[in-house]
Design an enzyme around this catalytic site. Structure first.
Site, short mmCIF file in Angstrom:
data_model
loop_
_atom_site.label_atom_id
_atom_site.label_comp_id
_atom_site.label_asym_id
_atom_site.label_seq_id
_atom_site.Cartn_x
_atom_site.Cartn_y
_atom_site.Cartn_z
N CYS A 156 33.05 14.49 57.17
CA CYS A 156 32.38 13.20 56.94
C CYS A 156 33.35 12.09 56.57
O CYS A 156 32.98 10.91 56.60
CB CYS A 156 31.33 13.34 55.84
SG CYS A 156 29.91 14.31 56.38
N1 COA Z 1 10.46 21.17 52.78
C1 COA Z 1 9.88 21.57 51.62
N2 COA Z 1 10.53 22.16 50.62
C2 COA Z 1 11.84 22.36 50.79
C3 COA Z 1 12.52 21.98 51.96
C4 COA Z 1 11.78 21.38 52.98
N3 COA Z 1 12.33 20.98 54.12
N4 COA Z 1 13.82 22.32 51.83
C5 COA Z 1 13.96 22.89 50.62
N5 COA Z 1 12.77 22.93 49.99
C6 COA Z 1 12.49 23.49 48.67
C7 COA Z 1 13.58 24.45 48.21
O1 COA Z 1 13.37 25.73 48.76
C8 COA Z 1 13.40 24.43 46.72
O2 COA Z 1 12.31 25.24 46.37
P1 COA Z 1 12.34 26.06 44.97
O3 COA Z 1 12.38 25.00 43.91
O4 COA Z 1 11.08 26.80 45.04
O5 COA Z 1 13.57 26.89 45.02
C9 COA Z 1 13.01 22.97 46.45
O6 COA Z 1 12.48 22.47 47.69
C10 COA Z 1 14.18 22.11 46.03
O7 COA Z 1 15.26 22.37 46.97
P2 COA Z 1 16.72 21.87 46.73
O8 COA Z 1 17.60 22.35 47.86
O9 COA Z 1 17.16 22.20 45.36
O10 COA Z 1 16.50 20.30 46.88
P3 COA Z 1 17.41 19.10 46.47
O11 COA Z 1 16.62 18.20 45.62
O12 COA Z 1 18.74 19.54 45.99
O13 COA Z 1 17.62 18.34 47.87
C11 COA Z 1 19.35 18.05 49.50
C12 COA Z 1 18.29 18.97 48.92
C13 COA Z 1 20.13 18.79 50.58
C14 COA Z 1 18.67 16.84 50.12
C15 COA Z 1 20.29 17.56 48.39
O14 COA Z 1 20.74 18.65 47.61
C16 COA Z 1 21.47 16.82 48.92
O15 COA Z 1 21.38 15.83 49.59
N6 COA Z 1 22.65 17.22 48.55
C17 COA Z 1 23.84 16.53 48.95
C18 COA Z 1 24.49 17.27 50.03
C19 COA Z 1 24.89 16.45 51.19
O16 COA Z 1 24.74 15.27 51.25
N7 COA Z 1 25.40 17.13 52.18
C20 COA Z 1 25.71 16.57 53.42
C21 COA Z 1 27.02 16.91 53.89
S1 COA Z 1 28.07 15.53 53.76
#
Ligand code: COA
Length: 374
Positions: A156
């Protein structure tokens, strides 16, 4: 030493769009089919059923509403779940080169330069569609540019690292003007069958022209005052696909680790402080107060991350004008994200305005580029 400026930018945006509603519908149908296929194992407690995705979660967790892709075909088919692109012969322009040329045409036009004015081409992207010959050399030939060209990859952060490299080459005189392209076909390495990340990425191509500041013709140019790059190894964003794949038993199988995978929570928690520190340290080194900045053009991965980084850098919540987001329409376009934001939201500022282009992502890697409108 020569002063350097960004004198033109261009964006190629693929026409096809996938909304969150379409994405979730196809993913949920895929998950239903998988659960039906493995009903006995699920019933016997040997396998977990696949959970459904939701539009509400996607918008709340990321701020992403839709994404552009070079082709929806395959991605939205629950029986395929990846893009299906027609094969091209070796005589045809490759896909990455094709979209690079489209973005480059716009950037060169904005800079008021022709192929004869450019000395080098850098293709900076998070994946390249083949090992060699370099995509950059193909772009160079397609545009009729003399000189030299090469590919580079810092995930990225490829574009900001590319800007640092191009700026250093122009400063020291090894090139007068450089074209950098960032063709990001993220749909090819996205795992569309994983609800944790299936909403994250989108396709696009950006292009940036850098040249000696005293030769700029464009009336929307920014001097590159300083660049700073940072890397720290992390496995929290990873993709194991590579040229040794066939040498390892079982690696040619359809394996999850051969596409993008991440520990999203860890990435969020570790990268936010790393980037805020990088930006603040870079500004302090240059004697610039955060209050003097008119705009932050940040990497476009997650709205929550950007809000936090912006608040830490400015010491208060940035306004939408100060820190424009494009991820609601483009999703995460890897290295191109901060360049899309810069390209779309830079021509309104008056001369003398200061801003920072900043990327962050896999590696970990982060790049900070401090610019001033000429
Ligand atoms: N729909 C519904 N629920 C979902 C889901 C979806 N598409 N994807 C995950 N969930 C669930 C998870 O299973 C989890 O359930 P649980 O609480 O029962 O375990 C819950 O939602 C929270 O998931 P989590 O992964 O902890 O969410 P988050 O708030 O961390 O958001 C990202 C996920 C990826 C959006 C976030 O962590 C992020 O943006 N991180 C930065 C990483 C990044 O930018 N990477 C890109 C590469 S540069």
């Amino acid at each position: 030493m020569h002063r350097v400026a960004i004198s033109g930018t261009g964006i190629f945006t693929p026409e096809e769009v996938i909304t969150n509603a379409e994405l979730v519908a196809s993913y949920n149908e895929y998950a239903h089919r998988q659960n039906k296929l493995h009903a006995d194992a699920i019933e016997a407690g040997e396998r977990e059923p696949m959970a459904m995705s939701s539009e509400e979660f996607i918008v709340k967790a990321s701020g992403i509403e839709r994404r552009h892709v070079v082709s929806k075909f395959g991605i939205l088919d629950p029986g395929i779940m990846h893009p299906v692109l027609p094969e091209r012969t070796e005589d045809e322009l490759s896909l990455m080169a094709e979209i690079s040329v489209k973005a480059a045409d716009k950037a060169m036009k904005e800079a008021g330069l022709t192929a004869a004015d450019i000395d080098a081409v850098i293709c900076a992207a998070s994946n390249h569609e083949r090992a060699y010959p370099a995509i950059a050399i193909e772009v160079q030939q397609a545009l009729g540019i003399k000189g030299f060209a090469f590919d580079m990859n810092v995930a990225c952060s490829s574009a900001t690292f590319g800007i640092q490299l191009a700026s250093d080459m122009i400063r020291t005189g090894s090139a007068r003007a450089i074209l950098m392209v960032n063709p990001e076909i993220t749909s090819g390495h996205q795992e569309w069958r994983d609800r944790d990340c299936h909403f994250i990425f989108g396709d696009v191509c950006t292009a940036v022209v850098l040249q000696r500041a005293d030769e700029v013709q464009s009336d929307n140019a920014y001097e590159v005052l300083a660049t700073r790059c940072l890397t720290e190894f992390s496995n929290n964003i990873r993709n194991n696909n590579g040229f040794l794949r066939r040498t390892r038993e079982g690696h040619m199988a359809d394996r999850r680790d051969m596409q993008f995978h991440q520990e999203g929570r860890k990435v969020f928690k570790q990268v936010v402080p790393m980037v805020a520190e990088l930006m603040l340290g870079h500004l302090a080194e240059q004697g610039i107060e955060p209050a003097d900045l008119s705009r932050l053009w940040l990497h476009q991965a997650n709205k929550g991350m950007n809000d936090l980084i912006g608040s830490r850098v400015l010491g208060r919540e940035p306004s939408r004008e100060e820190q424009p987001n494009v991820l609601q329409d483009y999703a995460n376009t890897s290295s191109a994200g901060s360049i899309i934001a810069f390209s779309k939201f830079s021509d309104d500022l008056p001369a003398g305005s200061l801003g920072v282009i900043c990327s962050f992502g896999a590696g970990y890697s982060a790049g900070s580029v401090i610019v001033r409108k000429l």
